[in-house]
Design a protein around this motif. Structure first.
Motif, short mmCIF file in Angstrom:
data_model
loop_
_atom_site.label_atom_id
_atom_site.label_comp_id
_atom_site.label_asym_id
_atom_site.label_seq_id
_atom_site.Cartn_x
_atom_site.Cartn_y
_atom_site.Cartn_z
N MET A 131 15.57 -67.00 -58.92
CA MET A 131 15.67 -65.59 -59.25
C MET A 131 17.09 -65.20 -59.65
O MET A 131 17.27 -64.43 -60.56
CB MET A 131 15.18 -64.77 -58.04
N LYS A 132 18.07 -65.76 -58.96
CA LYS A 132 19.45 -65.39 -59.29
C LYS A 132 19.82 -65.83 -60.70
O LYS A 132 20.61 -65.18 -61.35
CB LYS A 132 20.40 -66.00 -58.28
N ARG A 133 19.24 -66.93 -61.16
CA ARG A 133 19.53 -67.39 -62.52
C ARG A 133 19.06 -66.37 -63.55
O ARG A 133 19.70 -66.18 -64.58
CB ARG A 133 18.84 -68.74 -62.75
N ASN A 134 17.95 -65.69 -63.26
CA ASN A 134 17.44 -64.66 -64.17
C ASN A 134 18.39 -63.49 -64.30
O ASN A 134 18.33 -62.75 -65.27
CB ASN A 134 16.08 -64.14 -63.68
N ILE A 135 19.24 -63.29 -63.32
CA ILE A 135 20.20 -62.20 -63.36
C ILE A 135 21.49 -62.63 -64.02
O ILE A 135 22.07 -61.93 -64.84
CB ILE A 135 20.46 -61.65 -61.95
N TRP A 136 21.99 -63.82 -63.67
CA TRP A 136 23.31 -64.25 -64.11
C TRP A 136 23.37 -64.64 -65.59
O TRP A 136 24.37 -64.37 -66.25
CB TRP A 136 23.81 -65.42 -63.26
N ILE A 137 22.34 -65.25 -66.12
CA ILE A 137 22.37 -65.69 -67.53
C ILE A 137 22.49 -64.49 -68.48
O ILE A 137 23.38 -64.47 -69.33
CB ILE A 137 21.17 -66.59 -67.85
N PRO A 138 21.64 -63.46 -68.36
CA PRO A 138 21.82 -62.30 -69.26
C PRO A 138 23.14 -61.58 -69.03
O PRO A 138 23.74 -61.08 -69.98
CB PRO A 138 20.64 -61.38 -68.93
N LEU A 139 23.58 -61.54 -67.79
CA LEU A 139 24.84 -60.87 -67.50
C LEU A 139 26.01 -61.59 -68.15
O LEU A 139 26.86 -60.98 -68.79
CB LEU A 139 25.05 -60.77 -65.99
N LEU A 140 26.03 -62.91 -68.05
CA LEU A 140 27.10 -63.68 -68.68
C LEU A 140 27.02 -63.61 -70.20
O LEU A 140 28.05 -63.47 -70.88
CB LEU A 140 27.06 -65.13 -68.21
N LEU A 141 25.82 -63.69 -70.75
CA LEU A 141 25.66 -63.57 -72.21
C LEU A 141 26.11 -62.20 -72.71
O LEU A 141 26.74 -62.09 -73.76
CB LEU A 141 24.20 -63.81 -72.60
N THR A 142 25.82 -61.18 -71.92
CA THR A 142 26.23 -59.83 -72.30
C THR A 142 27.75 -59.69 -72.27
O THR A 142 28.34 -59.10 -73.17
CB THR A 142 25.60 -58.81 -71.33
N LEU A 143 28.37 -60.24 -71.24
CA LEU A 143 29.83 -60.16 -71.15
C LEU A 143 30.50 -60.91 -72.30
O LEU A 143 31.48 -60.43 -72.88
CB LEU A 143 30.30 -60.69 -69.81
N VAL A 144 29.96 -62.07 -72.65
CA VAL A 144 30.52 -62.83 -73.77
C VAL A 144 30.31 -62.08 -75.08
O VAL A 144 31.21 -62.01 -75.92
CB VAL A 144 29.89 -64.24 -73.82
N ALA A 145 29.12 -61.49 -75.26
CA ALA A 145 28.85 -60.73 -76.49
C ALA A 145 29.75 -59.51 -76.58
O ALA A 145 30.28 -59.19 -77.66
CB ALA A 145 27.38 -60.33 -76.53
N ALA A 146 29.94 -58.81 -75.46
CA ALA A 146 30.81 -57.63 -75.47
C ALA A 146 32.25 -58.04 -75.78
O ALA A 146 32.95 -57.37 -76.54
CB ALA A 146 30.74 -56.92 -74.13
N TRP A 147 32.70 -59.14 -75.19
CA TRP A 147 34.05 -59.63 -75.49
C TRP A 147 34.16 -59.95 -76.98
O TRP A 147 35.14 -59.59 -77.62
CB TRP A 147 34.37 -60.87 -74.66
N GLY A 148 33.15 -60.62 -77.53
CA GLY A 148 33.17 -60.97 -78.95
C GLY A 148 33.19 -59.75 -79.85
O GLY A 148 33.93 -59.71 -80.84
N ILE A 149 32.39 -58.75 -79.51
CA ILE A 149 32.35 -57.53 -80.33
C ILE A 149 33.70 -56.85 -80.35
O ILE A 149 34.22 -56.48 -81.40
CB ILE A 149 31.25 -56.57 -79.82
N PHE A 150 34.30 -56.70 -79.18
CA PHE A 150 35.55 -55.94 -79.13
C PHE A 150 36.76 -56.78 -79.50
O PHE A 150 37.77 -56.24 -79.92
CB PHE A 150 35.71 -55.28 -77.76
N HIS A 151 36.66 -58.09 -79.38
CA HIS A 151 37.76 -58.94 -79.81
C HIS A 151 37.82 -59.02 -81.34
O HIS A 151 38.91 -59.08 -81.92
CB HIS A 151 37.60 -60.35 -79.22
#
Length: 54
Positions: free
Chosen positions: A1-21
């Protein structure tokens, strides 16, 4: 269950970093990409919360 939370969260953080970088390079696509990212996160976490209710 924790994997279901962490994968989208990490992908979102990387995508947000990419957008603003790369916002200078992306130009007018920054706002639509940001809105799409917010919608993705909202729907993903809504689905996770829905599974917890069952």
């Amino acid at each position: 269950m924790k994997r279901n939370i962490w994968i989208p969260l990490l992908l979102t953080l990387v995508a947000a970093w990419g957008i603003f970088h790369f916002k200078d390079w992306l130009g007018p696509l920054v706002l639509p990409l940001f809105i799409a990212l917010v919608v993705f996160v909202t729907l993903k976490f809504y689905r996770l919360m829905e599974k917890d209710d069952l």
